[in-house]
Design a protein around this motif. Structure first.
Motif, PDB file in Angstrom:
ATOM      1  N   ASP A   1       0.756  -1.240  -0.079  1.00  0.00           N
ATOM      2  CA  ASP A   1      -0.041   0.052  -0.088  1.00  0.00           C
ATOM      3  C   ASP A   1       0.984   1.164  -0.016  1.00  0.00           C
ATOM      4  O   ASP A   1       0.714   2.270  -0.593  1.00  0.00           O
ATOM      5  N   ASP A   2       1.935   1.267   0.935  1.00  0.00           N
ATOM      6  CA  ASP A   2       2.806   2.602   0.941  1.00  0.00           C
ATOM      7  C   ASP A   2       3.308   2.874  -0.482  1.00  0.00           C
ATOM      8  O   ASP A   2       3.453   3.958  -0.975  1.00  0.00           O
ATOM      9  N   ASN A   3       3.849   1.752  -1.441  1.00  0.00           N
ATOM     10  CA  ASN A   3       4.418   2.144  -2.504  1.00  0.00           C
ATOM     11  C   ASN A   3       3.477   2.455  -3.356  1.00  0.00           C
ATOM     12  O   ASN A   3       3.551   3.390  -4.332  1.00  0.00           O
ATOM     13  N   LYS A   4       2.284   1.847  -3.520  1.00  0.00           N
ATOM     14  CA  LYS A   4       1.067   2.526  -4.256  1.00  0.00           C
ATOM     15  C   LYS A   4       0.860   3.908  -4.142  1.00  0.00           C
ATOM     16  O   LYS A   4       0.481   4.944  -4.779  1.00  0.00           O
ATOM     17  N   GLN A   5       0.620   4.469  -2.756  1.00  0.00           N
ATOM     18  CA  GLN A   5       0.480   5.631  -2.261  1.00  0.00           C
ATOM     19  C   GLN A   5       1.428   6.608  -2.841  1.00  0.00           C
ATOM     20  O   GLN A   5       1.086   7.660  -3.384  1.00  0.00           O
ATOM     21  N   MET A   6       2.708   6.192  -2.745  1.00  0.00           N
ATOM     22  CA  MET A   6       3.925   7.061  -3.238  1.00  0.00           C
ATOM     23  C   MET A   6       3.749   7.194  -4.876  1.00  0.00           C
ATOM     24  O   MET A   6       4.131   8.065  -5.243  1.00  0.00           O
ATOM     25  N   THR A   7       3.503   5.939  -5.390  1.00  0.00           N
ATOM     26  CA  THR A   7       3.440   6.076  -7.003  1.00  0.00           C
ATOM     27  C   THR A   7       2.393   6.897  -7.336  1.00  0.00           C
ATOM     28  O   THR A   7       2.597   7.791  -8.400  1.00  0.00           O
ATOM     29  N   ASP A   8       1.010   6.662  -6.750  1.00  0.00           N
ATOM     30  CA  ASP A   8      -0.153   7.651  -7.196  1.00  0.00           C
ATOM     31  C   ASP A   8       0.412   9.133  -6.951  1.00  0.00           C
ATOM     32  O   ASP A   8       0.296   9.821  -7.718  1.00  0.00           O
ATOM     33  N   PHE A   9       1.084   9.397  -5.913  1.00  0.00           N
ATOM     34  CA  PHE A   9       1.443  10.812  -5.497  1.00  0.00           C
ATOM     35  C   PHE A   9       2.471  11.347  -6.783  1.00  0.00           C
ATOM     36  O   PHE A   9       2.304  12.231  -7.051  1.00  0.00           O
ATOM     37  N   ARG A  10       3.428  10.505  -7.112  1.00  0.00           N
ATOM     38  CA  ARG A  10       4.520  11.127  -8.004  1.00  0.00           C
ATOM     39  C   ARG A  10       3.957  11.170  -9.464  1.00  0.00           C
ATOM     40  O   ARG A  10       4.007  12.036 -10.010  1.00  0.00           O
ATOM     41  N   LEU A  11       3.101  10.207  -9.657  1.00  0.00           N
ATOM     42  CA  LEU A  11       2.357  10.406 -11.062  1.00  0.00           C
ATOM     43  C   LEU A  11       1.488  11.317 -11.090  1.00  0.00           C
ATOM     44  O   LEU A  11       1.426  12.241 -12.155  1.00  0.00           O
ATOM     45  N   GLU A  12       0.551  11.695 -10.035  1.00  0.00           N
ATOM     46  CA  GLU A  12      -0.372  12.973  -9.926  1.00  0.00           C
ATOM     47  C   GLU A  12       0.302  14.218 -10.013  1.00  0.00           C
ATOM     48  O   GLU A  12      -0.148  15.265 -10.645  1.00  0.00           O
ATOM     49  N   THR A  13       1.674  14.267  -9.580  1.00  0.00           N
ATOM     50  CA  THR A  13       2.249  15.705  -9.425  1.00  0.00           C
ATOM     51  C   THR A  13       3.515  15.801 -10.267  1.00  0.00           C
ATOM     52  O   THR A  13       4.011  16.869 -10.356  1.00  0.00           O
ATOM     53  N   ALA A  14       3.674  14.872 -11.371  1.00  0.00           N
ATOM     54  CA  ALA A  14       4.608  14.811 -12.230  1.00  0.00           C
ATOM     55  C   ALA A  14       4.628  16.002 -13.012  1.00  0.00           C
ATOM     56  O   ALA A  14       5.882  16.539 -13.363  1.00  0.00           O
ATOM     57  N   ASP A  15       3.555  16.653 -13.351  1.00  0.00           N
ATOM     58  CA  ASP A  15       3.741  17.711 -14.469  1.00  0.00           C
ATOM     59  C   ASP A  15       3.255  19.212 -13.617  1.00  0.00           C
ATOM     60  O   ASP A  15       3.069  20.050 -14.476  1.00  0.00           O
ATOM     61  N   MET A  16       3.317  19.082 -12.385  1.00  0.00           N
ATOM     62  CA  MET A  16       2.870  20.153 -11.416  1.00  0.00           C
ATOM     63  C   MET A  16       4.153  21.048 -11.198  1.00  0.00           C
ATOM     64  O   MET A  16       5.126  20.728 -11.078  1.00  0.00           O
ATOM     65  N   MET A  17       3.841  22.310 -11.011  1.00  0.00           N
ATOM     66  CA  MET A  17       4.984  23.296 -10.696  1.00  0.00           C
ATOM     67  C   MET A  17       5.155  23.171  -9.138  1.00  0.00           C
ATOM     68  O   MET A  17       4.344  22.493  -8.359  1.00  0.00           O
ATOM     69  N   PRO A  18       6.450  23.441  -8.859  1.00  0.00           N
ATOM     70  CA  PRO A  18       6.761  23.021  -7.388  1.00  0.00           C
ATOM     71  C   PRO A  18       5.823  23.357  -6.375  1.00  0.00           C
ATOM     72  O   PRO A  18       5.647  22.921  -5.409  1.00  0.00           O
TER      73      PRO A  18
END
Length: 304
Positions: free
Chosen positions: A80-97
Protein backbone atom coordinates in the motif's frame (compact mmCIF):
# COMPACT_ATOMS: atom_id res chain seq x y z
CA UNK A 1 12.68 -3.93 -15.02
CA UNK A 2 13.59 -0.86 -17.09
CA UNK A 3 13.11 -0.33 -20.79
CA UNK A 4 15.70 1.25 -23.09
CA UNK A 5 18.67 0.04 -21.08
CA UNK A 6 20.53 -3.26 -21.25
CA UNK A 7 23.36 -2.98 -18.76
CA UNK A 8 24.21 -0.36 -16.15
CA UNK A 9 24.46 0.38 -12.46
CA UNK A 10 22.14 2.03 -9.95
CA UNK A 11 22.84 2.87 -6.34
CA UNK A 12 20.40 2.02 -3.58
CA UNK A 13 20.79 3.49 -0.10
CA UNK A 14 19.13 3.71 3.27
CA UNK A 15 19.10 7.31 4.51
CA UNK A 16 18.67 6.37 8.17
CA UNK A 17 21.63 3.97 8.35
CA UNK A 18 23.79 5.39 5.58
CA UNK A 19 24.12 1.94 4.00
CA UNK A 20 24.71 2.01 0.23
CA UNK A 21 24.71 -0.88 -2.26
CA UNK A 22 25.42 -1.03 -5.97
CA UNK A 23 22.86 -2.71 -8.21
CA UNK A 24 23.86 -4.09 -11.60
CA UNK A 25 21.35 -4.31 -14.45
CA UNK A 26 21.42 -7.13 -16.97
CA UNK A 27 19.02 -6.92 -19.91
CA UNK A 28 17.36 -4.03 -18.09
CA UNK A 29 16.53 -6.18 -15.06
CA UNK A 30 17.76 -6.45 -11.49
CA UNK A 31 16.75 -8.11 -8.25
CA UNK A 32 17.61 -7.02 -4.72
CA UNK A 33 17.03 -8.63 -1.33
CA UNK A 34 17.87 -7.17 2.06
CA UNK A 35 17.07 -8.17 5.66
CA UNK A 36 15.08 -5.75 7.82
CA UNK A 37 13.13 -5.69 11.07
CA UNK A 38 10.66 -2.96 10.15
CA UNK A 39 9.53 -0.80 7.24
CA UNK A 40 12.33 1.38 5.87
CA UNK A 41 12.60 3.83 2.99
CA UNK A 42 15.23 2.90 0.44
CA UNK A 43 16.24 5.32 -2.29
CA UNK A 44 17.14 4.16 -5.77
CA UNK A 45 19.62 6.61 -7.34
CA UNK A 46 19.63 6.65 -11.13
CA UNK A 47 22.65 7.56 -13.31
CA UNK A 48 21.15 11.01 -13.96
CA UNK A 49 21.02 11.51 -10.13
CA UNK A 50 17.23 11.47 -9.96
CA UNK A 51 15.85 9.46 -7.04
CA UNK A 52 13.06 6.94 -6.53
CA UNK A 53 11.77 6.24 -2.99
CA UNK A 54 10.96 2.61 -2.20
CA UNK A 55 9.06 1.59 0.93
CA UNK A 56 10.50 -1.78 1.90
CA UNK A 57 8.71 -4.05 4.37
CA UNK A 58 9.80 -7.38 5.91
CA UNK A 59 8.52 -10.23 3.75
CA UNK A 60 7.28 -7.97 0.96
CA UNK A 61 7.90 -8.55 -2.74
CA UNK A 62 8.02 -5.34 -4.76
CA UNK A 63 7.89 -4.84 -8.50
CA UNK A 64 9.53 -1.83 -10.13
CA UNK A 65 8.84 -1.01 -13.78
CA UNK A 66 9.98 1.99 -15.76
CA UNK A 67 11.59 3.47 -18.83
CA UNK A 68 14.95 5.23 -18.50
CA UNK A 69 13.73 7.90 -20.93
CA UNK A 70 10.70 8.64 -18.68
CA UNK A 71 11.92 7.96 -15.15
CA UNK A 72 9.20 10.11 -13.57
CA UNK A 73 6.66 7.51 -14.71
CA UNK A 74 8.36 4.60 -12.91
CA UNK A 75 5.92 2.55 -10.84
CA UNK A 76 6.53 0.60 -7.64
CA UNK A 77 3.87 -1.91 -6.62
CA UNK A 78 3.49 -4.65 -4.04
CA UNK A 79 2.48 -2.75 -0.89
CA UNK A 80 0.00 0.00 0.00
CA UNK A 81 2.81 2.45 0.87
CA UNK A 82 4.40 2.08 -2.55
CA UNK A 83 1.06 2.44 -4.32
CA UNK A 84 0.38 5.65 -2.38
CA UNK A 85 3.82 7.02 -3.22
CA UNK A 86 3.53 6.04 -6.89
CA UNK A 87 0.08 7.66 -7.12
CA UNK A 88 1.46 10.87 -5.57
CA UNK A 89 4.45 10.97 -7.94
CA UNK A 90 2.35 10.37 -11.05
CA UNK A 91 -0.29 12.89 -10.00
CA UNK A 92 2.30 15.63 -9.36
CA UNK A 93 4.73 14.81 -12.19
CA UNK A 94 3.63 17.77 -14.34
CA UNK A 95 2.84 20.22 -11.50
CA UNK A 96 4.89 23.31 -10.70
CA UNK A 97 6.86 23.13 -7.40
CA UNK A 98 4.45 25.32 -5.35
CA UNK A 99 1.52 23.10 -6.32
CA UNK A 100 3.48 19.95 -5.44
CA UNK A 101 4.35 21.35 -2.01
CA UNK A 102 0.71 22.25 -1.40
CA UNK A 103 -0.31 18.74 -2.43
CA UNK A 104 2.32 17.22 -0.13
CA UNK A 105 1.11 19.29 2.83
CA UNK A 106 -2.48 18.17 2.28
CA UNK A 107 -1.36 14.55 2.06
CA UNK A 108 0.55 14.83 5.35
CA UNK A 109 -2.35 16.47 7.15
CA UNK A 110 -4.87 13.94 5.80
CA UNK A 111 -2.72 10.84 6.36
CA UNK A 112 -0.33 11.46 9.29
CA UNK A 113 -0.23 7.77 10.19
CA UNK A 114 1.23 6.66 6.84
CA UNK A 115 5.02 6.25 6.34
CA UNK A 116 4.70 8.12 3.04
CA UNK A 117 3.90 11.29 4.99
CA UNK A 118 7.27 11.29 6.76
CA UNK A 119 9.02 10.90 3.41
CA UNK A 120 7.04 13.82 1.96
CA UNK A 121 7.92 15.95 4.99
CA UNK A 122 11.63 15.32 4.45
CA UNK A 123 11.50 15.65 0.68
CA UNK A 124 9.38 18.78 0.26
CA UNK A 125 9.76 20.70 3.52
CA UNK A 126 13.35 20.00 4.54
CA UNK A 127 15.15 19.48 1.23
CA UNK A 128 13.96 22.73 -0.32
CA UNK A 129 15.83 25.85 -1.36
CA UNK A 130 14.21 28.01 1.31
CA UNK A 131 13.31 25.80 4.26
CA UNK A 132 10.36 26.94 6.40
CA UNK A 133 11.37 25.34 9.69
CA UNK A 134 8.25 26.52 11.50
CA UNK A 135 6.05 24.79 8.92
CA UNK A 136 8.19 21.64 9.05
CA UNK A 137 8.01 21.63 12.84
CA UNK A 138 4.20 21.93 12.75
CA UNK A 139 3.87 19.08 10.26
CA UNK A 140 6.24 16.93 12.29
CA UNK A 141 4.05 17.47 15.35
CA UNK A 142 1.02 16.46 13.30
CA UNK A 143 2.72 13.15 12.44
CA UNK A 144 3.66 12.61 16.08
CA UNK A 145 0.03 12.96 17.11
CA UNK A 146 -0.73 9.89 15.01
CA UNK A 147 2.54 8.05 15.79
CA UNK A 148 3.69 9.21 19.27
CA UNK A 149 6.24 6.39 19.74
CA UNK A 150 7.93 6.68 16.33
CA UNK A 151 11.64 7.09 17.08
CA UNK A 152 12.46 8.71 13.72
CA UNK A 153 9.78 11.34 14.27
CA UNK A 154 10.90 12.03 17.83
CA UNK A 155 14.47 12.54 16.67
CA UNK A 156 13.36 14.77 13.80
CA UNK A 157 11.24 16.89 16.13
CA UNK A 158 14.26 17.39 18.37
CA UNK A 159 16.43 18.49 15.45
CA UNK A 160 13.80 20.85 14.08
CA UNK A 161 13.38 22.40 17.52
CA UNK A 162 17.11 23.01 17.72
CA UNK A 163 17.19 24.40 14.20
CA UNK A 164 14.43 26.91 14.95
CA UNK A 165 16.29 28.06 18.04
CA UNK A 166 19.61 28.61 16.30
CA UNK A 167 18.10 30.37 13.34
CA UNK A 168 16.34 32.87 15.58
CA UNK A 169 19.36 33.43 17.83
CA UNK A 170 21.59 34.31 14.90
CA UNK A 171 24.73 33.08 16.69
CA UNK A 172 26.65 29.90 15.99
CA UNK A 173 26.39 27.51 18.96
CA UNK A 174 29.60 26.15 20.45
CA UNK A 175 30.51 22.65 19.32
CA UNK A 176 33.43 20.27 19.41
CA UNK A 177 34.12 16.92 17.77
CA UNK A 178 36.96 14.80 16.42
CA UNK A 179 37.62 14.80 12.70
CA UNK A 180 38.44 11.67 10.69
CA UNK A 181 42.15 12.18 11.47
CA UNK A 182 41.48 12.22 15.21
CA UNK A 183 42.06 15.96 15.58
CA UNK A 184 39.78 18.15 17.69
CA UNK A 185 37.47 20.41 15.69
CA UNK A 186 35.69 23.32 17.41
CA UNK A 187 33.72 26.36 16.34
CA UNK A 188 36.81 28.49 17.06
CA UNK A 189 38.25 27.32 13.71
CA UNK A 190 35.56 29.31 11.90
CA UNK A 191 37.19 32.72 12.25
CA UNK A 192 37.73 33.89 8.66
CA UNK A 193 35.77 36.50 6.71
CA UNK A 194 33.47 33.75 5.42
CA UNK A 195 32.94 30.42 7.19
CA UNK A 196 30.89 27.42 6.14
CA UNK A 197 29.75 24.26 7.89
CA UNK A 198 28.91 21.87 5.06
CA UNK A 199 26.83 18.71 5.56
CA UNK A 200 27.31 16.05 2.90
CA UNK A 201 27.37 12.31 2.24
CA UNK A 202 29.12 9.94 -0.15
CA UNK A 203 25.71 8.75 -1.38
CA UNK A 204 24.36 12.25 -2.12
CA UNK A 205 25.58 13.72 -5.40
CA UNK A 206 24.09 17.18 -4.79
CA UNK A 207 26.08 17.56 -1.59
CA UNK A 208 29.31 16.48 -3.30
CA UNK A 209 28.76 19.06 -6.03
CA UNK A 210 28.46 21.80 -3.40
CA UNK A 211 31.52 20.41 -1.61
CA UNK A 212 33.61 20.73 -4.78
CA UNK A 213 32.35 24.27 -5.42
CA UNK A 214 33.40 25.24 -1.89
CA UNK A 215 36.80 23.66 -2.50
CA UNK A 216 37.28 25.79 -5.60
CA UNK A 217 36.27 28.98 -3.75
CA UNK A 218 38.65 28.22 -0.91
CA UNK A 219 41.53 27.64 -3.33
CA UNK A 220 40.84 31.12 -4.71
CA UNK A 221 40.62 32.70 -1.22
CA UNK A 222 42.66 30.46 1.12
CA UNK A 223 43.01 33.06 3.90
CA UNK A 224 39.45 34.38 3.83
CA UNK A 225 37.32 31.21 3.75
CA UNK A 226 37.25 28.45 6.36
CA UNK A 227 35.22 25.27 5.96
CA UNK A 228 34.33 22.42 8.31
CA UNK A 229 32.44 19.54 6.73
CA UNK A 230 30.23 16.95 8.42
CA UNK A 231 29.84 13.64 6.56
CA UNK A 232 26.62 11.73 7.23
CA UNK A 233 27.98 8.28 6.42
CA UNK A 234 27.87 5.11 8.47
CA UNK A 235 31.53 4.50 7.64
CA UNK A 236 34.11 7.31 7.72
CA UNK A 237 36.19 5.54 5.07
CA UNK A 238 33.77 6.19 2.18
CA UNK A 239 33.69 9.93 2.81
CA UNK A 240 37.46 10.03 3.31
CA UNK A 241 37.92 8.50 -0.14
CA UNK A 242 35.81 11.23 -1.77
CA UNK A 243 37.80 13.96 -0.02
CA UNK A 244 41.15 12.44 -1.00
CA UNK A 245 40.01 12.06 -4.61
CA UNK A 246 39.20 15.78 -4.76
CA UNK A 247 42.26 16.81 -2.67
CA UNK A 248 40.05 18.41 -0.02
CA UNK A 249 41.98 18.83 3.22
CA UNK A 250 39.82 20.88 5.59
CA UNK A 251 38.51 19.25 8.82
CA UNK A 252 35.87 16.61 8.14
CA UNK A 253 33.73 15.17 10.94
CA UNK A 254 32.28 11.67 10.54
CA UNK A 255 31.65 9.67 13.70
CA UNK A 256 29.47 6.99 12.07
CA UNK A 257 26.45 7.86 14.23
CA UNK A 258 24.52 9.39 11.31
CA UNK A 259 21.58 11.48 12.53
CA UNK A 260 22.34 10.58 16.16
CA UNK A 261 25.70 12.34 16.02
CA UNK A 262 25.96 14.88 18.89
CA UNK A 263 27.31 17.58 16.59
CA UNK A 264 24.28 17.18 14.30
CA UNK A 265 21.95 17.81 17.23
CA UNK A 266 24.05 20.71 18.51
CA UNK A 267 23.81 22.45 15.15
CA UNK A 268 20.19 21.55 14.44
CA UNK A 269 20.94 19.65 11.24
CA UNK A 270 18.35 17.24 9.85
CA UNK A 271 19.04 16.58 6.17
CA UNK A 272 21.62 16.33 3.38
CA UNK A 273 22.84 18.52 1.80
CA UNK A 274 22.82 21.34 4.31
CA UNK A 275 25.06 24.22 5.30
CA UNK A 276 25.47 27.03 7.77
CA UNK A 277 27.26 30.25 6.76
CA UNK A 278 28.90 32.32 9.50
CA UNK A 279 30.61 35.72 9.38
CA UNK A 280 33.79 36.63 11.26
CA UNK A 281 31.74 37.70 14.31
CA UNK A 282 30.14 34.21 14.70
CA UNK A 283 26.81 35.45 13.38
CA UNK A 284 24.79 33.00 11.28
CA UNK A 285 24.10 34.81 8.01
CA UNK A 286 22.73 31.91 5.99
CA UNK A 287 21.36 28.38 6.31
CA UNK A 288 20.48 25.69 3.81
CA UNK A 289 21.65 27.71 0.80
CA UNK A 290 21.79 25.97 -2.56
CA UNK A 291 24.03 26.48 -5.57
CA UNK A 292 24.56 30.10 -6.49
CA UNK A 293 22.84 31.29 -3.31
CA UNK A 294 25.71 29.86 -1.27
CA UNK A 295 28.35 31.30 -3.62
CA UNK A 296 26.72 34.75 -3.57
CA UNK A 297 26.55 34.76 0.23
CA UNK A 298 30.22 33.84 0.55
CA UNK A 299 31.26 36.45 -2.01
CA UNK A 300 29.27 39.13 -0.18
CA UNK A 301 31.14 38.32 3.05
CA UNK A 302 34.48 38.53 1.26
CA UNK A 303 33.68 42.09 0.17
CA UNK A 304 32.98 43.30 3.72
Amino acid sequence: KFKNINQGEFYIYDLETGRKDTIGLNDGKFSYRTPMADTIVLTLLFPNYSELPIFAQPGAHLKIEGDVSHLKETTVTGTDDNKQMTDFRLETADMMPPAVIKKAEKFILDHPQWPVSLYLLRRYFLQSVDVDFSKAYQLCNRLLEARPTDLSLLQLQKRLGAMKQYRSSGTLPHFSAKDTNGKLVTDSLLNAKANVIMVWASWNQDSQGILRRLHQLRKEHPKDINVVSICVDASPSEGAYVLRYDSIQWPNICDGQLWDSPVMTQLGISFVPDNIVIDKKRKIVGRSLRGEQLVEKIESLLKE
